[in-house]
Scaffold this motif. Structure first.
Motif, PDB file in Angstrom:
ATOM      1  N   ARG A  34      81.382  60.850  25.534  1.00 34.05           N
ATOM      2  CA  ARG A  34      81.708  61.686  24.419  1.00 34.05           C
ATOM      3  C   ARG A  34      81.023  63.015  24.776  1.00 34.05           C
ATOM      4  N   GLY A  35      81.488  64.237  24.402  1.00 32.44           N
ATOM      5  CA  GLY A  35      81.007  65.649  24.369  1.00 32.44           C
ATOM      6  C   GLY A  35      79.684  65.724  23.494  1.00 32.44           C
ATOM      7  N   ASP A  36      79.298  66.963  23.594  1.00 24.16           N
ATOM      8  CA  ASP A  36      78.178  67.621  22.775  1.00 24.16           C
ATOM      9  C   ASP A  36      78.519  67.226  21.232  1.00 24.16           C
ATOM     10  N   GLY A  37      79.749  67.501  20.672  1.00 19.94           N
ATOM     11  CA  GLY A  37      80.098  67.608  19.433  1.00 19.94           C
ATOM     12  C   GLY A  37      80.730  66.034  18.902  1.00 19.94           C
ATOM     13  N   GLY A  38      80.632  65.029  19.965  1.00 23.26           N
ATOM     14  CA  GLY A  38      81.057  63.781  19.534  1.00 23.26           C
ATOM     15  C   GLY A  38      82.358  63.517  19.779  1.00 23.26           C
ATOM     16  N   GLU A  39      83.266  64.243  20.575  1.00 22.39           N
ATOM     17  CA  GLU A  39      84.456  64.213  20.789  1.00 22.39           C
ATOM     18  C   GLU A  39      84.537  63.313  22.059  1.00 22.39           C
ATOM     19  N   LEU A  40      85.862  62.720  22.034  1.00 22.64           N
ATOM     20  CA  LEU A  40      86.179  61.882  23.159  1.00 22.64           C
ATOM     21  C   LEU A  40      86.262  62.884  24.571  1.00 22.64           C
ATOM     22  N   LEU A  41      85.802  62.693  25.637  1.00 28.45           N
ATOM     23  CA  LEU A  41      86.069  63.455  26.811  1.00 28.45           C
ATOM     24  C   LEU A  41      87.380  62.982  27.546  1.00 28.45           C
TER      25      LEU A  41
END
Length: 333
Positions: A201-208
């Protein structure tokens, strides 16, 4: 060759195929064409470079390639044959292909009367290709073992709580490492205790965009309501604790790199069986004490049995450190 290595870096970082670059030179040493491998099923670097020339345009040229031209039929034909048919005058490569089926290209080229020079910038290219070369030579995925611990080597408090020993920067770095590997491996104990998602996941919690394939080692089934069952890549339940068999099966699934986040039992078993290539340790400036060590028994009964590693990098991440080390031989058995 360095430019060929730059071209190779444009290829996919994950998957079963090596990232390879190729530069075609004329007699004056001028670049005539260049190419790189873009992934499974696409033209290999040599063929990609030659495709940019008119018919017969490769005759007499020198091909400079980061990896020995392959000598087998897979999703595409053998590059050694393609170079011979194109009339290439000379081949220069950096490192040999260790594959049991894909190697042997240099012998095929020489048998056809084409001069072959090998070993140009071999150490530099081999270091860049280290993961793929180890996987290809050992016929198992390259294994990175990760853990996070306090300065005194504890991975959790006495009651089992472990979130969070490290800070946000270190935890985000872990997500980037997950995305950089084909698969992520844990034991059933970790799944039952933590109910992890094992996503990147990215910094904002989104899936990479790139997600590792989750693999659970052990005989117990993953609970039907486990969050891991919602993973976007699905789930592999091995049904066995035999780690060599698990890695062999993953290799057959085209997995070439595995990121291990299992607990001390899985970690210790991998180390005891010489199945770890890189160690990634996140060290937090804190003290916990107690019995919850990051590693289980390694079979080291005397100081002469200690396992020596070579530290390759130390990276500050906020208040924490990420320490990357490898076995001193450079590979495992």
């Amino acid at each position: 060759m360095r430019h060929a290595l730059t071209l190779a870096s444009r290829g996919p970082a994950r998957g079963s195929h090596a990232s390879v670059g190729c530069v075609l030179l004329d007699d004056a040493g001028r670049t005539v064409a260049e190419g790189w491998h873009r992934g499974a099923g696409t033209p290999h670097a040599e063929v990609d470079a030659m495709s940019k020339l008119p018919a017969g345009g490769a005759r007499g040229l020198t091909a400079v390639v980061t990896l020995e031209p392959c000598n087998h039929w897979g999703r595409t034909g053998p590059c050694a044959e393609a170079l011979i048919e194109a009339g290439i005058g000379r081949v220069v490569f950096a490192v040999e292909d260790p594959g049991a089926h894909s190697g042997g290209g240099k012998e095929r080229l020489r048998a056809a009367g084409i001069p072959v020079d090998e070993g140009v910038l071999a150490a530099e290219v081999a270091e860049w290709m280290r993961r793929w070369l180890i996987a290809a030579s050992l016929q198992r995925p390259f294994v990175t073992l990760k853990w996070a611990s306090s300065l005194d080597g504890r991975a959790a408090a006495a009651d089992g709580t472990s979130q969070w020993i490290t800070g946000t920067a270190a935890r985000q770095h872990v997500h980037e490492q997950r995305a950089d590997h084909d698969a992520i491996l844990v034991g059933t104990g970790t799944v039952l205790a933590d109910d992890p998602t094992l996503t990147a996941r990215g910094d904002g919690g989104e899936l990479l965009p790139l997600q590792p394939l989750p693999v659970v080692v052990g005989e117990r089934p993953v609970p039907i309501d486990a969050r891991l069952r919602q993973h976007p890549r699905g789930l592999v339940e091995t049904g066995t604790r035999d780690l060599r068999a698990v890695l062999s099966d993953l290799f057959a699934r085209d997995v070439r790199t595995v990121f291990v986040e299992g607990g001390p039992t899985v970690a210790g078993e991998l180390i005891r069986n010489d199945l770890v290539d890189d160690y990634l340790v996140y060290l937090a400036p804190t003290l916990i004490g107690g019995p919850r060590l990051a590693l289980g028994d390694l079979g080291v009964d005397t100081i002469d049995g200690q396992r020596h590693l070579s530290v390759t990098s130390v990276t500050p991440l906020g208040d924490d450190l990420a320490i990357l080390a490898r076995t001193q031989s450079g590979s495992s058995r």
